[in-house]
Design a protein around this motif. Structure first.
Motif, short mmCIF file in Angstrom:
data_model
loop_
_atom_site.label_atom_id
_atom_site.label_comp_id
_atom_site.label_asym_id
_atom_site.label_seq_id
_atom_site.Cartn_x
_atom_site.Cartn_y
_atom_site.Cartn_z
N THR A 8 0.85 -1.18 0.00
CA THR A 8 0.00 0.00 0.00
C THR A 8 0.88 1.23 0.00
O THR A 8 2.02 1.18 0.45
CB THR A 8 -0.88 0.07 1.26
OG1 THR A 8 -0.08 0.46 2.37
CG2 THR A 8 -1.54 -1.25 1.56
N PRO A 9 0.37 2.38 -0.49
CA PRO A 9 1.14 3.61 -0.35
C PRO A 9 1.38 3.95 1.11
O PRO A 9 2.39 4.55 1.43
CB PRO A 9 0.24 4.65 -1.03
CG PRO A 9 -0.61 3.87 -1.98
CD PRO A 9 -0.84 2.56 -1.30
N GLY A 174 3.02 8.54 -5.62
CA GLY A 174 1.91 8.05 -4.82
C GLY A 174 1.72 8.79 -3.52
O GLY A 174 0.91 8.37 -2.68
N ALA A 175 2.43 9.90 -3.35
CA ALA A 175 2.40 10.59 -2.06
C ALA A 175 1.00 11.02 -1.65
O ALA A 175 0.65 10.99 -0.47
CB ALA A 175 3.33 11.81 -2.10
N HIS A 176 0.17 11.42 -2.60
CA HIS A 176 -1.16 11.94 -2.27
C HIS A 176 -2.26 10.89 -2.39
O HIS A 176 -3.42 11.19 -2.10
CB HIS A 176 -1.49 13.14 -3.16
CG HIS A 176 -0.62 14.33 -2.88
ND1 HIS A 176 -0.94 15.30 -1.98
CD2 HIS A 176 0.60 14.67 -3.38
CE1 HIS A 176 0.01 16.21 -1.93
NE2 HIS A 176 0.97 15.85 -2.76
N PRO A 227 -2.45 9.76 6.48
CA PRO A 227 -1.35 10.70 6.26
C PRO A 227 -1.68 11.71 5.17
O PRO A 227 -2.26 11.36 4.14
CB PRO A 227 -0.19 9.80 5.83
CG PRO A 227 -0.86 8.63 5.20
CD PRO A 227 -2.14 8.43 5.95
N SER A 228 -1.31 12.94 5.40
CA SER A 228 -1.49 13.96 4.37
C SER A 228 -0.45 13.77 3.28
O SER A 228 0.63 13.20 3.51
CB SER A 228 -1.35 15.35 4.98
OG SER A 228 -0.02 15.57 5.42
N LEU A 232 3.72 12.72 3.54
CA LEU A 232 4.39 11.69 2.75
C LEU A 232 5.46 12.28 1.86
O LEU A 232 6.54 11.69 1.67
CB LEU A 232 3.36 10.91 1.92
CG LEU A 232 2.38 10.05 2.71
CD1 LEU A 232 1.45 9.31 1.76
CD2 LEU A 232 3.12 9.07 3.60
N GLN A 233 5.19 13.45 1.28
CA GLN A 233 6.19 14.07 0.43
C GLN A 233 7.40 14.51 1.26
O GLN A 233 8.54 14.37 0.82
CB GLN A 233 5.61 15.27 -0.31
CG GLN A 233 6.53 15.85 -1.38
CD GLN A 233 6.86 14.84 -2.48
OE1 GLN A 233 6.01 14.07 -2.92
NE2 GLN A 233 8.10 14.83 -2.92
#
Length: 744
Positions: A8-9, A174-176, A227-228, A232-233
């Motif tokens: 998963t991300p 995939g950060a968002h 997570p926003s 993640l970024q």
């Protein structure tokens, strides 16, 4: 090491890559400034709005539950199992309310979603579970493949790097996605229909669950965090910066001098910190004159930890450095190497300045910590990186893991094994002897002799790939299974020491679109062929890759892909790595070699358990002192490392006040990863008892297809007993007694 499980991300947010055998790949410009992530500002109004809305939605949960039940009653859906369905509705509505934010809508939107999307019919719910399994397999798998492609120029030796490559490596496509899954309400449909089960409940009830129950629990746990995209970024950027810093942290050993200016290492030897430095210490036990070189490396390691290493000597073959008196001079032209283009960048002109590295090591560590803290805000179930590592990753309680580690480092067996090491060396022990490698047969062969064999056998990464079917057969897999595995593992030339990058997709959505993806084994092949260090790492990473194939293609649901945690995948890889000389035809196991293997396993676990406790102590310090400066973090790290050393290690190997336990590069770039290694050793020892003799390959495959259940349940299915240090300690006690009495 494997890269993080990317089923998963969200898993990417929880587990940054790093492994004892896998330094990061990218090399930075020497003058690059550290880029610690800044904590994102969250306004008081925004926080207040979210808290206020969450409170109002939570207060509405009973009313919304009643509305859902009323609809189900009118549809006749409650008749079959009214109490069970009511309990499911109450739990689902509560889970949705806990994750709801102001931007998701008001109370009406909350009620509308719950009423519309709750699925009462068991068959329809099973269909929903299967659909989510298919969708997330495609989504996660393709995102992983895109990320692998974007990092390829940074991670693989396919020609010179361009400046833009570091930006591609840091870019997380995939950060968002995790936040978008909430914004689209898809995540809420999961939380409404499938239970988000705490670890204690899983431990209590999991043994009676069906496989579909486990798949449903795994699906819901991917949304344990919200997570926003910014968090993640920030994590991706901090990870890329710290990995690039570590990847460029090489020493040209011909220019690291012994007292009196003596050159003890061959020209061209370039060792990355800490992996190659540690492994060179291990290799020197097979050399008659290795002690002086070991002392040089140890002193260099201590300088790195203390950050009094001169900045000018890092990855520059034009500068000579004496780490004992910490002096620097320009190297004579006749002994200066010319780095290849792919061996990083350095200043146009060398410097003979003794100015120390300005705490860059600890600025990078603070960067990873501050990035991790951004995720804390989104993680009520596990509100710190430490908690996430234990509760959501290893799924073993922090106190239990610490107890396992302390049981090893404080064991009186360490002193007895130390006496055996001292007797074998014929001298008093010194601090670097925590990496003693003389129990294993490789210590009877010189590093150069082993490298001569491996270079001839594997001049390129393609040659290793070609030999993989033979290697797999030798490890106990049938000829057919070895070919099947070989066809599902790609081998790439790594800029770093090597790592295993898993696949996340075993099918395409429709057969006409093509097949699934495969793991990528990255291995480092120097000019002239693969040296022994590279080979040893490649065998370890091959273990990861084989596990990744089985645990993706062999598990019944992709929602349960993998093994319980990083410690388990490391343990399975160790079972390959321990047989590296056997695969070269240089070892024939017997009763004594088995005893020595046990002693080697204990000594290695004793060493890495201390390293993991330092990592734990440092992260605890950062959470207790979130505003610490790099200098303050350096002082704290050295203090934590030396206190642990003086309590458990100095009485056995000497060197009171040594900070060696803080040398591991994982501390800097890997977001609190190190406890996985001693756990991996402990688990590997239990597994190896089941992976002996005929049928080894089939047993390895069976273990890998158990899927991601809880660690103790997985271990009971694999070996019959829960995770414990006792098998290792008991076997060590027997081995020590036998060696102390001359093998009787």
């Amino acid at each position: 090491m494997p890269t993080p499980r990317l089923a998963t991300p969200l898993a990417l947010a929880l587990l940054a890559l790093s492994c004892a055998s896998a330094p990061p790949p990218a090399a930075p410009v020497p003058d690059a400034k550290p880029a610690p992530a800044k904590e994102a500002a969250v306004s008081v109004d925004e926080n207040a709005a979210n808290k206020s809305d969450a409170a109002s939605v939570k207060a509405l949960a009973p009313k919304v539950t009643a509305a859902v039940l009323d609809k189900l009653s009118r549809e006749g859906a409650l008749a079959a199992a009214p109490e069970a369905i009511k309990a499911r509705v109450e739990r689902g509505v509560t889970q949705v309310a806990a994750a709801w934010r102001a931007e998701d809508g008001g109370p009406e939107a909350f009620e509308e979603l719950c009423v519309r999307w709750f699925v009462a019919d068991p068959k329809a719910r099973d269909g929903l579970l299967d659909r989510f399994a298919s969708v997330f397999e495609q989504m996660d798998g393709h995102l992983l493949e895109i990320g692998r492609a974007l990092r390829s120029w940074n991670e693989l030796e396919y020609g010179p790097e361009q400046p833009i490559d570091a930006m591609f490596a840091a870019f997380d496509v995939g950060a968002h996605v995790p936040e978008d899954l909430f914004k689209s309400k898809i995540a809420f449909v999961v939380l409404l229909n499938f239970p988000l089960v705490p670890i204690d409940e899983m431990a209590q009830k999991g043994r009676s669950w069906s496989r579909r129950d486990w798949a449903a629990a795994r699906l819901a746990r991917r949304f344990a965090l919200r997570p926003s995209g910014a968090a993640l970024q920030a994590r991706a950027e901090a990870s890329a910066a710290s990995e690039a810093y570590i990847a460029g942290y090489n020493l040209w050993m011909h220019h690291v001098l012994a007292p009196g200016g003596k050159r003890l290492f061959p020209k061209g030897m370039r060792l990355i910190t800490h992996w190659n430095l540690r492994d060179q210490i291990r290799a020197e036990y097979a050399e008659g004159d290795g002690l002086a070189r070991q002392r040089v490396i140890r002193r260099a390691m201590e300088r790195i930890v203390a950050q009094d290493i001169p900045k000018a000597v890092i990855d520059d073959p034009r500068v000579d450095w004496d780490p004992f008196d910490n002096t620097v001079r320009l190297a004579p032209p006749e002994v200066t190497e010319t780095p290849r283009p792919e061996q990083g960048k350095r200043a146009a002109q060398p410097s003979a300045s003794a100015e120390r590295e300005p705490d860059t090591r600890y600025a990078m560590l603070l960067g990873t910590f501050r990035a991790a803290r951004q995720l804390d805000r989104d993680s009520p179930m596990a509100p710190t990186e430490i908690a996430r590592r234990f509760q959501l990753d290893s799924e073993l309680p922090e106190a239990r893991v610490e107890s396992l580690l302390r049981a090893v480092v404080s064991s009186p067996l360490a002193a007895r094994v130390g006496k055996l090491v001292e007797k074998r060396l014929g001298r008093p022990l010194e601090p670097h002897d925590i990496w003693y490698a003389g129990f294993m047969p490789r210590a009877t062969f010189s590093e150069e002799k082993l490298s001569e064999i491996t270079r001839k056998k594997y001049p390129t990464h393609e040659a290793y790939k070609k030999d993989m079917p033979r290697l797999l057969e030798a490890l106990g897999f049938s000829k057919e299974k070895a070919k099947w595995l070989d066809a599902r593992i790609a081998v790439d030339p790594s800029r770093g020491a090597g790592h295993a990058l898993e696949a996340g997709r075993r099918t395409n959505l429709h057969p006409s679109w093509g097949g699934g993806d495969f793991p990528h084994l990255r291995t480092r092949v120097a000019t002239g062929g693969m040296d022994y260090k590279g080979y040893n790492i490649a065998v370890h990473e091959m273990g990861h890759s084989v596990e990744q194939v089985f645990s993706l293609y062999g598990v019944d649901s992709t929602l349960m892909q993998g093994v319980p945690g990083a410690a388990f995948t490391e343990a399975l890889a160790f079972t390959f790595q321990h047989r590296d000389l056997e695969l070269l035809g240089l070892q024939k196991p017997d009763a004594r070699s088995e005893r020595l293997r046990v002693l080697d396993s204990f000594w290695s676990t004793w060493e890495i358990a201390g390293v993991a406790l330092v990592d734990l102590g440092v992260w605890r310090f950062m959470y207790a002192h979130p505003e610490a400066t790099p200098a303050e973090l350096r002082e704290a790290t050295v203090k934590i490392a030396t206190e642990l050393w003086d309590q458990f290690y100095a009485p056995i190997v000497g060197g009171k006040g040594s900070p060696l336990l803080a040398i591991y590069s994982h501390m800097i770039s890997s977001f609190f990863y190190l406890p996985h290694y001693p756990l991996g050793h402990i688990i590997a020892f239990q597994l190896e008892e089941k992976l002996k003799g005929l049928g080894t390959g089939a047993e390895f495959e069976r273990m890998c297809t158990i899927g991601r259940v809880l660690p103790d349940l997985w271990m009971e299915n694999a070996t019959g007993k829960p995770v414990s240090a006792e098998p290792l300690l008991d076997a060590t006690s027997r081995a020590v007694a036998a060696e102390e009495t001359g093998g009787r």
